[in-house]
Design an enzyme around this catalytic site. Structure first.
Site, PDB file in Angstrom:
ATOM      1  N   CYS A 104      -4.926   5.865  -4.789  1.00 28.71           N
ATOM      2  CA  CYS A 104      -4.239   4.611  -4.470  1.00 28.71           C
ATOM      3  C   CYS A 104      -2.780   4.799  -4.894  1.00 28.71           C
ATOM      4  O   CYS A 104      -2.489   5.031  -6.079  1.00 28.71           O
ATOM      5  CB  CYS A 104      -4.895   3.462  -5.239  1.00 28.71           C
ATOM      6  SG  CYS A 104      -3.982   1.911  -5.087  1.00 28.71           S
ATOM      7  N   GLY A 105      -1.882   4.748  -3.926  1.00 28.09           N
ATOM      8  CA  GLY A 105      -0.469   5.057  -4.181  1.00 28.09           C
ATOM      9  C   GLY A 105       0.193   4.111  -5.167  1.00 28.09           C
ATOM     10  O   GLY A 105       0.935   4.553  -6.069  1.00 28.09           O
ATOM     11  N   ASN A 162      -6.761  -4.165  -8.654  1.00 26.26           N
ATOM     12  CA  ASN A 162      -7.061  -2.736  -8.527  1.00 26.26           C
ATOM     13  C   ASN A 162      -7.194  -2.171  -9.948  1.00 26.26           C
ATOM     14  O   ASN A 162      -6.306  -2.404 -10.779  1.00 26.26           O
ATOM     15  CB  ASN A 162      -5.925  -2.031  -7.781  1.00 26.26           C
ATOM     16  CG  ASN A 162      -5.747  -2.600  -6.374  1.00 26.26           C
ATOM     17  OD1 ASN A 162      -6.591  -2.410  -5.512  1.00 26.26           O
ATOM     18  ND2 ASN A 162      -4.659  -3.329  -6.156  1.00 26.26           N
ATOM     19  N   ASN A 190       1.450  -5.557  -5.548  1.00 31.21           N
ATOM     20  CA  ASN A 190      -0.002  -5.807  -5.599  1.00 31.21           C
ATOM     21  C   ASN A 190      -0.480  -5.549  -7.031  1.00 31.21           C
ATOM     22  O   ASN A 190       0.173  -4.830  -7.790  1.00 31.21           O
ATOM     23  CB  ASN A 190      -0.765  -4.988  -4.524  1.00 31.21           C
ATOM     24  CG  ASN A 190      -0.606  -3.498  -4.689  1.00 31.21           C
ATOM     25  OD1 ASN A 190       0.330  -3.031  -5.308  1.00 31.21           O
ATOM     26  ND2 ASN A 190      -1.521  -2.740  -4.139  1.00 31.21           N
ATOM     27  N   GLU A 200     -10.392   0.282  -5.898  1.00 36.04           N
ATOM     28  CA  GLU A 200      -9.475  -0.634  -5.220  1.00 36.04           C
ATOM     29  C   GLU A 200     -10.113  -1.970  -4.867  1.00 36.04           C
ATOM     30  O   GLU A 200     -11.231  -2.012  -4.327  1.00 36.04           O
ATOM     31  CB  GLU A 200      -8.957   0.005  -3.929  1.00 36.04           C
ATOM     32  CG  GLU A 200      -7.875   1.011  -4.170  1.00 36.04           C
ATOM     33  CD  GLU A 200      -7.161   1.382  -2.881  1.00 36.04           C
ATOM     34  OE1 GLU A 200      -6.871   0.500  -2.049  1.00 36.04           O
ATOM     35  OE2 GLU A 200      -6.914   2.587  -2.706  1.00 36.04           O
ATOM     36  N   ARG A 201      -9.359  -3.005  -5.129  1.00 38.45           N
ATOM     37  CA  ARG A 201      -9.730  -4.344  -4.675  1.00 38.45           C
ATOM     38  C   ARG A 201      -9.943  -4.297  -3.159  1.00 38.45           C
ATOM     39  O   ARG A 201      -9.151  -3.696  -2.431  1.00 38.45           O
ATOM     40  CB  ARG A 201      -8.547  -5.270  -5.023  1.00 38.45           C
ATOM     41  CG  ARG A 201      -8.639  -6.640  -4.455  1.00 38.45           C
ATOM     42  CD  ARG A 201      -7.474  -7.453  -4.898  1.00 38.45           C
ATOM     43  NE  ARG A 201      -6.229  -7.095  -4.213  1.00 38.45           N
ATOM     44  CZ  ARG A 201      -5.159  -7.859  -4.181  1.00 38.45           C
ATOM     45  NH1 ARG A 201      -5.171  -9.018  -4.809  1.00 38.45           N
ATOM     46  NH2 ARG A 201      -4.070  -7.487  -3.556  1.00 38.45           N
ATOM     47  N   CYS A 213       0.864  -1.174   0.000  1.00 35.50           N
ATOM     48  CA  CYS A 213       0.000   0.000   0.000  1.00 35.50           C
ATOM     49  C   CYS A 213       0.904   1.228   0.000  1.00 35.50           C
ATOM     50  O   CYS A 213       1.595   1.486   0.993  1.00 35.50           O
ATOM     51  CB  CYS A 213      -0.887  -0.022   1.245  1.00 35.50           C
ATOM     52  SG  CYS A 213      -1.903   1.437   1.405  1.00 35.50           S
ATOM     53  N   GLY A 214       0.939   1.948  -1.116  1.00 35.32           N
ATOM     54  CA  GLY A 214       1.863   3.075  -1.247  1.00 35.32           C
ATOM     55  C   GLY A 214       1.512   4.256  -0.358  1.00 35.32           C
ATOM     56  O   GLY A 214       2.368   4.811   0.329  1.00 35.32           O
ATOM     57  N   ASN A 215       0.222   4.648  -0.356  1.00 34.56           N
ATOM     58  CA  ASN A 215      -0.178   5.782   0.493  1.00 34.56           C
ATOM     59  C   ASN A 215      -0.033   5.407   1.965  1.00 34.56           C
ATOM     60  O   ASN A 215       0.352   6.234   2.792  1.00 34.56           O
ATOM     61  CB  ASN A 215      -1.632   6.180   0.194  1.00 34.56           C
ATOM     62  CG  ASN A 215      -1.799   6.789  -1.192  1.00 34.56           C
ATOM     63  OD1 ASN A 215      -0.891   7.429  -1.699  1.00 34.56           O
ATOM     64  ND2 ASN A 215      -2.956   6.573  -1.808  1.00 34.56           N
TER      65      ASN A 215
HETATM   66  N1  LIG Z   1      -4.470   2.126  -1.287  1.00 37.42           N
HETATM   67  C1  LIG Z   1      -3.314   1.356  -1.462  1.00 37.42           C
HETATM   68  C2  LIG Z   1      -3.432  -0.056  -1.919  1.00 37.42           C
HETATM   69  C3  LIG Z   1      -4.195  -0.898  -0.897  1.00 37.42           C
HETATM   70  C4  LIG Z   1      -4.272  -2.335  -1.287  1.00 37.42           C
HETATM   71  C5  LIG Z   1      -5.134  -2.612  -2.465  1.00 37.42           C
HETATM   72  N2  LIG Z   1      -6.524  -2.342  -2.245  1.00 37.42           N
HETATM   73  C6  LIG Z   1      -4.957  -4.115  -2.826  1.00 37.42           C
HETATM   74  O1  LIG Z   1      -5.761  -4.957  -2.405  1.00 37.42           O
HETATM   75  O2  LIG Z   1      -3.974  -4.404  -3.542  1.00 37.42           O
HETATM   76  C7  LIG Z   1      -2.161   2.141  -2.041  1.00 37.42           C
HETATM   77  O3  LIG Z   1      -2.063   3.329  -1.700  1.00 37.42           O
HETATM   78  O4  LIG Z   1      -1.311   1.595  -2.734  1.00 37.42           O
END
Ligand SMILES: N[C@@H](CCC[C@H](N)C(=O)O)C(=O)O
Length: 328
Positions: A228-229, A201, A165, A219-220, A77-79
């Site tokens: 989503c970062g 995603n 991811n 987002e998944r 999760c980047g953010n």
């Molecule tokens: N919001 C995130 C990614 C969070 C995980 C994503 N929903 C997944 O299941 O891969 C980001 O900032 O990268």
């Protein structure tokens, strides 16, 4: 039991950070899953896109585990990493640290403010994998860069990448962005489907001008989020591969929660992305809950930070830019 929580966000992608370094909670895997479902529920007293469990690591400065709002665990999760990075930097009084994530140990460093005085952190997004088996995605080919997926659309072109991811990215025009195409596709690939057994995603991206893109992500495990970062990093990478932007140059990435900056590095045999943006604290809270019924949690107290007001200035600036280009 009582749990201390710090509500924070990166580009409006909001999280509940639970510090397991300073407090010994001893959660089981089921507890983590149940906590994510109960506390992230937007109808509850907290609500968030996910939980960031911040833990000790045996080889890095700390470890981050990310749970989506539906209780599923994400590999990255980047953010969220910027928020955990800031928290751990402040805890250890360091400006540069390494955080263990599910599949990689990643560097986080304090950076020059992206806008006014906003606390800003740079996180490493790596590894970058193009092999469809890394997402996983079932298609009779090894890679997918700007190609049709007939099961999803007879017009749109998609790229697939895992960082690590999984992300599915399509560069679209204003009209496609305004229609409900993204939601329809994203719901399909995140339900039982033959293409993405673990979901994916889904981001729709619009080029604003050279060096600037807008990214919206479904987002998944969550649904549409403000940002989503890992999706913004992946979209920046694909924009370079499609020659819209340049490697080693800043790309301003606008989103519905503000803006970040990405720099895509092309190394000898791999790619790496710097994701630079805010890590903003919203409030601290203490909750009381029964592990068997976490959805009945009580809020014991809550105290707000005042830094969100500075972030709102960036939001206003970003919204104006988005409106001008997308609605004009
Ligand atoms: N919001 C995130 C990614 C969070 C995980 C994503 N929903 C997944 O299941 O891969 C980001 O900032 O990268």
């Amino acid at each position: 039991m009582n749990i201390q929580i710090r509500k924070c966000h990166g580009s409006g992608n909001d999280f509940l950070l639970i510090d397991e370094i300073s407090s010994q909670y001893h959660f089981s895997e089921k507890d983590r899953q149940n906590l994510a479902i109960a506390l992230c529920d937007r109808k509850s007293l907290l609500g968030a896109d996910g939980i960031l469990f911040t833990m000790n690591s045996d080889h890095a400065d700390a470890k981050m585990r990310v749970f989506n709002a539906d209780g599923s665990e994400a590999s990255m999760c980047g953010n969220g990493l910027r928020c955990v990075g800031r928290y751990v930097c402040e805890l250890l009084q360091k400006d540069e640290i390494a955080i263990e994530t599910m599949k990689a140990t990643l560097l986080v460093s304090k950076a020059e403010p992206i806008f006014n005085e906003i606390p800003t952190y740079c996180v490493e997004i790596s590894p970058v994998l193009f092999s469809l088996s890394a997402l996983p995605m079932n298609m009779d080919k090894n890679h997918l860069i700007n190609e049709k997926i007939v099961e999803l659309s007879d017009q749109l072109l998609f790229s697939a990448v895992a960082v690590p991811n999984p992300h599915l990215i399509s560069f679209v025009d204003k009209d496609v962005l305004r229609a409900n195409t993204q939601e329809t596709i994203a719901k399909y690939v995140n339900g039982p489907n033959p293409l993405f057994p673990d979901g994916v995603n889904v981001s729709f991206v619009k080029e604003l001008e050279k060096g600037e893109i807008f990214v919206r992500t479904y987002e998944r495990g969550v649904g549409f989020t403000n940002a989503c970062g890992t999706a913004m990093s992946s979209s920046s990478l694909i924009s370079c591969l499609l020659s819209m932007n340049e490697f080693e140059s800043s790309i301003e990435v606008y989103n519905n929660g503000g803006k970040v900056r990405c720099v895509v590095h092309k190394l000898e045999d791999q790619y790496k992305i710097d994701l630079i943006g805010n890590a903003t604290y919203i409030y601290d809270a203490e909750i009381k809950l029964d592990r068997l019924n976490p959805e009945l949690f009580q809020l014991i107290h809550q105290s707000s930070f005042d830094e969100q007001k500075y972030y709102e200035e960036l939001e206003t600036y970003a919204n104006k830019r988005i409106e001008k280009v997308l609605l004009g």
